[in-house]
Design an enzyme around this catalytic site. Structure first.
Site, PDB file in Angstrom:
ATOM      1  N   ASP A  67       0.739  -1.173   0.187  1.00  0.00           N
ATOM      2  CA  ASP A  67       0.088   0.153   0.163  1.00  0.00           C
ATOM      3  C   ASP A  67       1.047   1.634  -0.310  1.00  0.00           C
ATOM      4  O   ASP A  67       1.875   1.163   0.172  1.00  0.00           O
ATOM      5  CB  ASP A  67      -0.616   0.063   1.290  1.00  0.00           C
ATOM      6  N   ASN A 136      -7.803  -3.910  13.993  1.00  0.00           N
ATOM      7  CA  ASN A 136      -9.648  -3.779  13.446  1.00  0.00           C
ATOM      8  C   ASN A 136      -9.412  -4.679  12.756  1.00  0.00           C
ATOM      9  O   ASN A 136     -11.046  -5.345  12.066  1.00  0.00           O
ATOM     10  CB  ASN A 136      -9.915  -2.417  13.333  1.00  0.00           C
ATOM     11  N   HIS A 138      -7.423  -5.350   9.605  1.00  0.00           N
ATOM     12  CA  HIS A 138      -7.352  -4.616   8.652  1.00  0.00           C
ATOM     13  C   HIS A 138      -6.229  -5.582   8.421  1.00  0.00           C
ATOM     14  O   HIS A 138      -5.275  -5.593   8.960  1.00  0.00           O
ATOM     15  CB  HIS A 138      -7.863  -3.374   7.860  1.00  0.00           C
ATOM     16  N   GLU A 143     -10.205  -2.280   5.393  1.00  0.00           N
ATOM     17  CA  GLU A 143     -10.548  -1.818   6.147  1.00  0.00           C
ATOM     18  C   GLU A 143     -11.696  -2.820   6.323  1.00  0.00           C
ATOM     19  O   GLU A 143     -12.099  -3.905   5.319  1.00  0.00           O
ATOM     20  CB  GLU A 143     -10.698  -0.944   6.627  1.00  0.00           C
TER      21      GLU A 143
END
Length: 241
Positions: A67, A136, A138, A143
């Site tokens: 990313d 979370n 990801h 996400e």
């Protein structure tokens, strides 16, 4: 799935670097999927050490980073381009044109996503994908959501993710709101996935990802379906596994 828990970060770094080195030794033109963040830094440091000792070479390999932030110039201190060059690329013999990172500062991010997927496909896919996991759940910047994208795409970063990354910026206001991330399809097609997890604050989410239901609300849970998943944790992160 193979899960290994190490009593020290040094042991974890050595084990992870050893797996990457073995991949390069078995296949000198291996395609590596690389991650950023604090988790893999120690592994990269060990790889640099092994390279300087003449134990491994990256000259025949290629790499694709997961990313990049949208809107940050490549020379920005917090771009993932800068991160990779600081921690790994400038210290090894990986050819510059084979060290690929999404171009986040483009005026045409959607076209960049398509281009990046094509490059991964032309390279034959990822041989070894290195991953971390967010609080979370990801992976990359995929996400939690009602649905997940298989292709490389532009994602709006969750506030929780931006807060977690704010420590690298002067304030959360400087943290980009969007990023380009490799999608779940390319990640899941990797021949081998190495998931690195450190710290007590990751214990609950890694337990949920590896033992809970497979759901788009925890993207890492899909790793349960991968036929060659290797998980390496420190003792704090792996305490519930």
């Amino acid at each position: 799935m193979n899960v290994y828990t190490y009593s020290s970060n040094t042991q974890l770094n050595e084990a992870a670097a050893g797996l990457i080195a073995a991949t390069l030794q078995q296949k000198p033109n291996a395609v590596l999927g690389l991650a950023t963040g604090s988790t893999p830094i120690g592994v990269y440091e060990k790889l640099v050490e092994m390279y300087k000792e003449g134990k491994i070479s990256f000259k025949g390999a290629s790499s694709f980073n997961l990313d990049e932030y949208v809107g940050l110039p490549r020379d920005h201190s917090e771009s993932y381009y800068s991160f990779m060059h600081h921690h790994l690329f400038q210290h090894i013999d990986l050819p510059e044109d084979k060290a690929l990172i999404p171009q986040g500062n483009t005026n045409h991010p959607k076209e960049e996503c398509t281009r990046y997927d094509q490059l991964i496909q032309e390279a034959g896919g990822i041989d070894l994908q290195i991953l971390g996991i967010g609080h979370n759940g990801h992976i990359g910047f995929n996400e939690p959501a009602d649905s997940l994208s298989g292709a490389t795409h532009v994602v709006t970063l969750h506030e929780e993710t931006r807060k977690a990354n704010a420590r690298f910026f002067n304030s959360i206001d400087e943290v980009p709101t969007h990023a380009i991330t490799v999608g779940m399809a390319a990640i899941m097609k990797a021949k081998c996935i190495l998931l690195l997890v450190r710290g007590a604050d990751k214990a609950d989410i890694i337990h949920k990802a590896l033992n809970g239901p497979i759901t788009t609300q925890c993207p890492a849970s899909f790793l349960q379906l991968h036929p060659n998943l290797i998980v390496m944790t420190d003792s704090e992160a792996g305490r519930n596994l």
